[in-house]
Design a protein around this motif. Structure first.
Motif, PDB file in Angstrom:
ATOM      1  N   ALA A 275     -21.107 -23.919  13.559  1.00 20.51           N
ATOM      2  CA  ALA A 275     -19.723 -24.179  13.144  1.00 20.51           C
ATOM      3  C   ALA A 275     -19.325 -23.281  11.988  1.00 20.51           C
ATOM      4  O   ALA A 275     -18.192 -22.775  11.943  1.00 20.51           O
ATOM      5  N   ALA A 276     -20.235 -23.048  11.038  1.00 16.34           N
ATOM      6  CA  ALA A 276     -19.927 -22.141   9.930  1.00 16.34           C
ATOM      7  C   ALA A 276     -19.651 -20.733  10.461  1.00 16.34           C
ATOM      8  O   ALA A 276     -18.714 -20.057  10.025  1.00 16.34           O
ATOM      9  N   GLY A 277     -20.475 -20.287  11.421  1.00 19.57           N
ATOM     10  CA  GLY A 277     -20.234 -18.984  12.033  1.00 19.57           C
ATOM     11  C   GLY A 277     -18.894 -18.922  12.735  1.00 19.57           C
ATOM     12  O   GLY A 277     -18.178 -17.907  12.656  1.00 19.57           O
ATOM     13  N   ALA A 278     -18.533 -19.994  13.425  1.00 23.94           N
ATOM     14  CA  ALA A 278     -17.254 -20.036  14.134  1.00 23.94           C
ATOM     15  C   ALA A 278     -16.080 -20.009  13.171  1.00 23.94           C
ATOM     16  O   ALA A 278     -15.045 -19.382  13.445  1.00 23.94           O
ATOM     17  N   VAL A 279     -16.213 -20.682  12.036  1.00 26.28           N
ATOM     18  CA  VAL A 279     -15.153 -20.629  11.024  1.00 26.28           C
ATOM     19  C   VAL A 279     -14.996 -19.197  10.516  1.00 26.28           C
ATOM     20  O   VAL A 279     -13.879 -18.715  10.308  1.00 26.28           O
ATOM     21  N   GLY A 280     -16.132 -18.499  10.345  1.00 26.61           N
ATOM     22  CA  GLY A 280     -16.065 -17.097   9.956  1.00 26.61           C
ATOM     23  C   GLY A 280     -15.366 -16.244  10.992  1.00 26.61           C
ATOM     24  O   GLY A 280     -14.540 -15.378  10.667  1.00 26.61           O
ATOM     25  N   VAL A 281     -15.675 -16.462  12.267  1.00 21.36           N
ATOM     26  CA  VAL A 281     -15.015 -15.723  13.349  1.00 21.36           C
ATOM     27  C   VAL A 281     -13.523 -16.026  13.358  1.00 21.36           C
ATOM     28  O   VAL A 281     -12.681 -15.115  13.465  1.00 21.36           O
ATOM     29  N   ASP A 282     -13.170 -17.277  13.229  1.00 19.40           N
ATOM     30  CA  ASP A 282     -11.761 -17.667  13.283  1.00 19.40           C
ATOM     31  C   ASP A 282     -10.974 -17.070  12.120  1.00 19.40           C
ATOM     32  O   ASP A 282      -9.802 -16.713  12.268  1.00 19.40           O
ATOM     33  N   ALA A 283     -11.629 -16.944  10.971  1.00 19.53           N
ATOM     34  CA  ALA A 283     -10.951 -16.429   9.780  1.00 19.53           C
ATOM     35  C   ALA A 283     -10.869 -14.910   9.760  1.00 19.53           C
ATOM     36  O   ALA A 283      -9.951 -14.350   9.142  1.00 19.53           O
ATOM     37  N   LEU A 284     -11.811 -14.217  10.445  1.00 21.12           N
ATOM     38  CA  LEU A 284     -11.944 -12.777  10.247  1.00 21.12           C
ATOM     39  C   LEU A 284     -11.819 -11.926  11.514  1.00 21.12           C
ATOM     40  O   LEU A 284     -11.510 -10.743  11.427  1.00 21.12           O
ATOM     41  N   ALA A 285     -12.112 -12.493  12.671  1.00 17.87           N
ATOM     42  CA  ALA A 285     -12.048 -11.703  13.906  1.00 17.87           C
ATOM     43  C   ALA A 285     -10.606 -11.527  14.361  1.00 17.87           C
ATOM     44  O   ALA A 285      -9.715 -12.311  14.006  1.00 17.87           O
ATOM     45  N   ARG A 286     -10.364 -10.495  15.165  1.00 20.32           N
ATOM     46  CA  ARG A 286      -9.033 -10.294  15.741  1.00 20.32           C
ATOM     47  C   ARG A 286      -8.669 -11.471  16.637  1.00 20.32           C
ATOM     48  O   ARG A 286      -9.519 -12.051  17.318  1.00 20.32           O
ATOM     49  N   GLU A 287      -7.407 -11.785  16.663  1.00 16.48           N
ATOM     50  CA  GLU A 287      -6.941 -12.898  17.493  1.00 16.48           C
ATOM     51  C   GLU A 287      -7.170 -12.630  18.974  1.00 16.48           C
ATOM     52  O   GLU A 287      -7.383 -13.557  19.760  1.00 16.48           O
ATOM     53  N   ASP A 288      -7.138 -11.353  19.375  1.00 16.35           N
ATOM     54  CA  ASP A 288      -7.282 -11.013  20.792  1.00 16.35           C
ATOM     55  C   ASP A 288      -8.722 -10.694  21.181  1.00 16.35           C
ATOM     56  O   ASP A 288      -8.965 -10.108  22.242  1.00 16.35           O
ATOM     57  N   ALA A 289      -9.688 -11.079  20.359  1.00 14.82           N
ATOM     58  CA  ALA A 289     -11.100 -10.807  20.658  1.00 14.82           C
ATOM     59  C   ALA A 289     -11.499 -11.456  21.976  1.00 14.82           C
ATOM     60  O   ALA A 289     -11.276 -12.656  22.186  1.00 14.82           O
ATOM     61  N   GLU A 290     -12.091 -10.654  22.884  1.00 14.03           N
ATOM     62  CA  GLU A 290     -12.464 -11.153  24.208  1.00 14.03           C
ATOM     63  C   GLU A 290     -13.940 -10.933  24.544  1.00 14.03           C
ATOM     64  O   GLU A 290     -14.478 -11.630  25.405  1.00 14.03           O
ATOM     65  N   THR A 291     -14.580  -9.972  23.881  1.00 11.91           N
ATOM     66  CA  THR A 291     -15.952  -9.622  24.219  1.00 11.91           C
ATOM     67  C   THR A 291     -16.882 -10.012  23.083  1.00 11.91           C
ATOM     68  O   THR A 291     -16.680  -9.599  21.941  1.00 11.91           O
ATOM     69  N   LEU A 292     -17.888 -10.797  23.410  1.00 11.15           N
ATOM     70  CA  LEU A 292     -18.838 -11.305  22.423  1.00 11.15           C
ATOM     71  C   LEU A 292     -20.221 -10.749  22.704  1.00 11.15           C
ATOM     72  O   LEU A 292     -20.708 -10.804  23.839  1.00 11.15           O
ATOM     73  N   ALA A 293     -20.861 -10.207  21.674  1.00 11.53           N
ATOM     74  CA  ALA A 293     -22.251  -9.765  21.762  1.00 11.53           C
ATOM     75  C   ALA A 293     -23.116 -10.709  20.945  1.00 11.53           C
ATOM     76  O   ALA A 293     -22.768 -11.051  19.804  1.00 11.53           O
ATOM     77  N   VAL A 294     -24.229 -11.139  21.517  1.00 11.39           N
ATOM     78  CA  VAL A 294     -25.160 -12.040  20.837  1.00 11.39           C
ATOM     79  C   VAL A 294     -26.522 -11.373  20.803  1.00 11.39           C
ATOM     80  O   VAL A 294     -27.066 -11.017  21.854  1.00 11.39           O
ATOM     81  N   VAL A 295     -27.072 -11.208  19.613  1.00  7.29           N
ATOM     82  CA  VAL A 295     -28.429 -10.696  19.462  1.00  7.29           C
ATOM     83  C   VAL A 295     -29.289 -11.853  19.000  1.00  7.29           C
ATOM     84  O   VAL A 295     -29.165 -12.341  17.874  1.00  7.29           O
ATOM     85  N   GLY A 296     -30.156 -12.329  19.891  1.00  6.59           N
ATOM     86  CA  GLY A 296     -30.933 -13.538  19.665  1.00  6.59           C
ATOM     87  C   GLY A 296     -30.669 -14.520  20.784  1.00  6.59           C
ATOM     88  O   GLY A 296     -29.583 -14.518  21.376  1.00  6.59           O
ATOM     89  N   SER A 297     -31.658 -15.351  21.093  1.00  2.96           N
ATOM     90  CA  SER A 297     -31.475 -16.285  22.209  1.00  2.96           C
ATOM     91  C   SER A 297     -32.089 -17.653  21.940  1.00  2.96           C
ATOM     92  O   SER A 297     -32.309 -18.429  22.859  1.00  2.96           O
ATOM     93  N   GLY A 298     -32.354 -17.956  20.675  1.00  2.49           N
ATOM     94  CA  GLY A 298     -32.952 -19.241  20.330  1.00  2.49           C
ATOM     95  C   GLY A 298     -31.919 -20.322  20.083  1.00  2.49           C
ATOM     96  O   GLY A 298     -30.738 -20.189  20.431  1.00  2.49           O
ATOM     97  N   ALA A 299     -32.366 -21.409  19.456  1.00  2.73           N
ATOM     98  CA  ALA A 299     -31.493 -22.564  19.215  1.00  2.73           C
ATOM     99  C   ALA A 299     -30.294 -22.189  18.357  1.00  2.73           C
ATOM    100  O   ALA A 299     -29.170 -22.654  18.597  1.00  2.73           O
ATOM    101  N   GLN A 300     -30.507 -21.341  17.338  1.00  2.00           N
ATOM    102  CA  GLN A 300     -29.386 -20.969  16.474  1.00  2.00           C
ATOM    103  C   GLN A 300     -28.363 -20.120  17.230  1.00  2.00           C
ATOM    104  O   GLN A 300     -27.155 -20.264  17.022  1.00  2.00           O
ATOM    105  N   ALA A 301     -28.833 -19.221  18.086  1.00  3.48           N
ATOM    106  CA  ALA A 301     -27.902 -18.429  18.896  1.00  3.48           C
ATOM    107  C   ALA A 301     -27.090 -19.340  19.802  1.00  3.48           C
ATOM    108  O   ALA A 301     -25.872 -19.134  19.986  1.00  3.48           O
ATOM    109  N   ARG A 302     -27.718 -20.350  20.358  1.00  4.70           N
ATOM    110  CA  ARG A 302     -27.002 -21.299  21.214  1.00  4.70           C
ATOM    111  C   ARG A 302     -25.918 -22.034  20.429  1.00  4.70           C
ATOM    112  O   ARG A 302     -24.782 -22.200  20.893  1.00  4.70           O
ATOM    113  N   GLY A 303     -26.272 -22.482  19.234  1.00  2.00           N
ATOM    114  CA  GLY A 303     -25.290 -23.166  18.405  1.00  2.00           C
ATOM    115  C   GLY A 303     -24.118 -22.279  18.046  1.00  2.00           C
ATOM    116  O   GLY A 303     -22.961 -22.715  18.045  1.00  2.00           O
TER     117      GLY A 303
END
Length: 333
Positions: free
Chosen positions: A110-138
């Motif tokens: 949720a903290a990461g999502a708040v950061g994305v919502d505050a700082l990412a472009r509104e039209d962001a459509e492509t997400l890259a994830v480096v990592g595949s564990g529990a934290q990446a899932r969250g």
């Protein structure tokens, strides 16, 4: 004596949705931006047996709660244990004690999502994830509530893990989710990049970031370890969760500072200051932004209070009793 709610990991599982976690944590950071107290984690290390005990706390006056995390990792048991005490911010009475393990990826996500919502472009459509564990899932579950992604790429070093992650989230998200064979393949052309690893060295080349990309880094909080290279830090508008943490354990920023590519003035603002509109966030579509998320008591208290309220509504959990000091500190044998 006062009765305090005790919640196990099983008790809190499923009590709140990712979107509810994000809303609670956003509100917590708003309060921090307006002056709510929170300090970086404190770590206590032992070498024989090897282990670490960590604690941090925050007080959220508008939420009406205060508390934090205390957890151990390693030592003789070779495992980790998370305890979350929650207190009333006015009376000081203990409200709840939570086993914080199962909520960890959700409140950190949720903290990461708040950061994305505050700082990412509104039209962001492509997400890259480096990592595949529990934290990446969250992170992915929470971030998918603040942007409408159409394309998600995941990379981790173990092929089986990244392919399993892609299969799981291709079913869970409306976006197309695919495993890729390198971090460069994930990051190239991405609008949002999330790093959630245990890596000690940078996990991608900062030159691979397109203008306008947002990066959330949450996998390291150690002065000698980092997920982001100096190029990423130098190119970005840099926003940490807590300004005080930057020269304490934000390894990516410290490396850039040591290399001389930035100064301490490179810190743009704390996340809470952006959320509370005290400082601006993104100012142009070409700007690269970074949210450095090392973990704080802000998201912990916000999430714990959310779960406490939900548990009361659902009649979940058991009670334990605490004696106030006026009763317990009698000096009698």
């Amino acid at each position: 004596m006062t009765d305090t709610l005790f919640l196990t990991s099983d008790d809190v599982t499923g009590l709140a949705t990712p979107a509810e976690y994000v809303a609670a944590v956003r509100e917590g950071y708003r309060q921090r931006g307006e002056g709510a107290p929170a300090h970086p984690r404190q770590k206590f290390l032992r070498s024989d047996p090897g282990g670490m005990m960590t604690s941090y706390a925050a007080l959220l006056p508008d939420t009406g709660a205060m508390g934090g995390y205390m957890y151990s990792a390693g030592f003789g048991a070779g495992d980790a244990w998370f305890m979350t005490p929650l207190f009333d911010a006015e009376s000081g009475e203990p409200l709840a004690l939570l086993d914080g393990a199962s909520m960890n990826p959700f409140k950190t996500g949720a903290a990461g999502a708040v950061g994305v919502d505050a700082l990412a472009r509104e039209d962001a459509e492509t997400l890259a994830v480096v990592g595949s564990g529990a934290q990446a899932r969250g992170q992915v579950l929470a971030t998918a509530t603040v942007r409408e992604f159409t394309d998600v790429r995941v990379y981790s070093q173990t092929r089986e893990n990244r392919e399993s992650f892609a299969t799981e989230f291709d079913d869970r998200l409306e976006a197309t989710v695919a495993a890729v064979d390198s971090s460069e393949a994930a990051v190239s052309g991405a609008d949002v990049v999330i790093t959630a690893t245990t890596a000690s060295e940078p996990v991608f080349d900062g030159d691979a970031l397109d203008p306008g990309t947002h990066v959330t880094a949450m996998g390291q909080y150690h002065p000698g370890k980092r997920e982001l290279d100096t190029t990423t830090i130098e190119r970005a508008t840099y926003v940490p969760d807590l300004r005080e943490r930057v020269t304490y354990d934000a390894g990516s920023f410290l490396a850039a500072l040591e290399d001389g590519v930035v100064t301490e003035d490179h810190v743009h603002a704390e996340l809470g200051e952006v959320v509370a509109d005290v400082e601006p966030g993104r100012t142009s579509d070409d700007e690269i932004t970074v949210f450095d998320s090392g973990g704080t008591g802000i998201e912990t208290v916000a999430a714990a209070y959310l779960l406490y309220e939900r548990a009361l509504e659902e009649d979940v959990g058991s009670t334990i009793s605490f004696s106030p000091a006026s009763e317990a500190l009698t000096g009698r044998e």
